[in-house]
Design a protein around this motif. Sequence first.
Motif, short mmCIF file in Angstrom:
data_model
loop_
_atom_site.label_atom_id
_atom_site.label_comp_id
_atom_site.label_asym_id
_atom_site.label_seq_id
_atom_site.Cartn_x
_atom_site.Cartn_y
_atom_site.Cartn_z
N MET A 93 0.79 -1.26 -0.08
CA MET A 93 0.08 -0.02 -0.04
C MET A 93 0.89 1.37 0.13
O MET A 93 0.35 2.20 -0.05
CB MET A 93 -0.89 -0.11 1.34
N ASN A 94 2.29 1.12 0.53
CA ASN A 94 2.96 2.25 0.26
C ASN A 94 3.30 2.85 -0.94
O ASN A 94 3.75 3.94 -0.98
CB ASN A 94 4.32 2.03 1.19
N ASP A 95 3.01 2.10 -2.07
CA ASP A 95 3.43 2.57 -3.29
C ASP A 95 2.16 3.16 -3.98
O ASP A 95 2.15 3.54 -5.05
CB ASP A 95 3.68 1.36 -4.51
N SER A 96 1.01 3.33 -3.26
CA SER A 96 -0.24 4.13 -3.68
C SER A 96 -0.17 5.25 -4.36
O SER A 96 -0.34 5.86 -5.32
CB SER A 96 -1.30 3.74 -2.91
N PRO A 97 0.48 6.32 -3.35
CA PRO A 97 0.69 7.63 -3.63
C PRO A 97 1.32 7.47 -4.80
O PRO A 97 1.12 8.58 -5.84
CB PRO A 97 1.29 8.13 -2.50
N GLU A 98 2.54 6.89 -5.00
CA GLU A 98 3.45 7.30 -6.35
C GLU A 98 2.40 6.61 -7.45
O GLU A 98 2.62 7.27 -8.68
CB GLU A 98 4.61 6.20 -6.02
N ILE A 99 1.88 5.54 -7.44
CA ILE A 99 1.08 5.00 -8.49
C ILE A 99 -0.04 6.14 -9.06
O ILE A 99 -0.17 6.28 -10.22
CB ILE A 99 0.52 3.67 -8.02
N LEU A 100 -0.82 6.73 -7.96
CA LEU A 100 -1.74 7.79 -8.01
C LEU A 100 -1.13 9.01 -9.07
O LEU A 100 -1.57 9.42 -10.12
CB LEU A 100 -2.22 8.03 -7.12
N ARG A 101 0.19 9.24 -8.55
CA ARG A 101 0.86 10.59 -9.15
C ARG A 101 1.13 10.10 -10.55
O ARG A 101 1.09 11.02 -11.40
CB ARG A 101 2.30 10.78 -8.44
N MET A 102 1.76 8.86 -10.82
CA MET A 102 2.06 8.55 -12.19
C MET A 102 0.65 8.48 -13.17
O MET A 102 0.85 8.80 -14.31
CB MET A 102 2.76 7.06 -12.16
N LEU A 103 -0.19 7.92 -12.50
CA LEU A 103 -1.85 7.85 -13.17
C LEU A 103 -2.11 9.12 -13.74
O LEU A 103 -2.68 9.26 -14.54
CB LEU A 103 -2.56 7.02 -12.74
N SER A 104 -2.10 10.10 -12.73
CA SER A 104 -2.49 11.36 -12.90
C SER A 104 -1.45 12.04 -14.02
O SER A 104 -2.38 12.94 -14.93
CB SER A 104 -2.52 12.38 -11.68
N ALA A 105 -0.54 12.02 -13.80
CA ALA A 105 0.36 12.61 -14.73
C ALA A 105 0.12 12.02 -16.43
O ALA A 105 0.20 12.64 -17.33
CB ALA A 105 1.82 11.99 -14.62
N GLU A 106 0.09 10.62 -16.36
CA GLU A 106 -0.56 9.91 -17.49
C GLU A 106 -1.72 10.32 -18.10
O GLU A 106 -1.96 10.75 -19.31
CB GLU A 106 -0.20 8.41 -17.75
N ARG A 107 -2.88 10.79 -17.43
CA ARG A 107 -4.18 11.11 -17.76
C ARG A 107 -3.98 12.62 -18.17
O ARG A 107 -4.33 13.16 -19.01
CB ARG A 107 -5.01 11.10 -16.37
N ASP A 108 -3.40 13.40 -17.53
CA ASP A 108 -3.00 14.90 -17.77
C ASP A 108 -2.20 14.95 -19.27
O ASP A 108 -2.52 15.83 -20.08
CB ASP A 108 -2.02 15.55 -16.95
N ARG A 109 -1.27 14.00 -19.38
CA ARG A 109 -0.77 14.03 -20.89
C ARG A 109 -1.52 13.64 -21.78
O ARG A 109 -1.60 14.35 -22.90
CB ARG A 109 0.30 13.07 -20.77
N TYR A 110 -2.42 12.67 -21.58
CA TYR A 110 -3.74 12.58 -22.75
C TYR A 110 -4.67 13.56 -22.96
O TYR A 110 -5.05 13.77 -24.02
CB TYR A 110 -4.15 11.18 -22.43
N VAL A 111 -4.78 14.26 -21.65
CA VAL A 111 -5.79 15.51 -22.07
C VAL A 111 -5.22 16.68 -22.54
O VAL A 111 -5.78 17.10 -23.57
CB VAL A 111 -5.99 16.05 -20.51
#
Length: 225
Positions: free
Chosen positions: A1-19
């Motif tokens: 679970m400690n990796d969750s913030p990093e995964i969320l950050r990566m997913l958000s960045a990927e989403r923003d890139r596609y936007v």
Amino acid sequence: MNDSPEILRMLSAERDRYVLEALDLERRLSFIRHQINSIEGLISGYAQEDQMYHPLGRLSSLSSTQAFLQESLSPINRHLENQNLEVPIQPIVETIPSPPINNVTATNNVTTNAKPNLSDIPKLNITRKPGTLPLLPQYQEYSVQNAILILMRYNPTTHFHVDAIVRDLYGDGLDEEQFKIAKATVSKMLSTGTQSGMWFRVLHTQGVYTLTYEKGSTSKPPKRR
């Protein structure tokens, strides 16, 4: 679970890139739509002139092309709307002012029927070079520049596009290479005739000329030296 913030950050960045990519695509499509509508404004004017000389017309496929483009863009519209982007793609049909080329036809679409006086237009006194593209029979005794003048005198209020002049002087049987050669010759003669005051260039257009001077709509008469 400690990796969750990093995964969320990566997913958000990927989403923003596609936007950002989607918004860039929208800007490009918006530019393309603007260009299409601008060209349609030109075509609408030239089509009227084309039908005046050729009643069957050559531009009837325009509406089907536009429908195809609309259908092609529909999935993109729906996708971006589902993503709740701030700049949704609009349908391809949008209200953009048409260029003043819409006055490309003669006033009130009336072609002059009265035969003009051509007695002051000299005929050729030299033989054309071998291999020169032949004009239509009614113009073969004249230079290209004088043939243009004859064409305009029969329709003194018409706005002629250079492509229409080529068709009217040489006919419809030219292949692509012949058309390019004929257009280059006609364009040169149109430019020379404008400088000498034989006819006038229609303002805010490309390659459109008319015999009659119209203040504010055509180029000014050349200054007398």
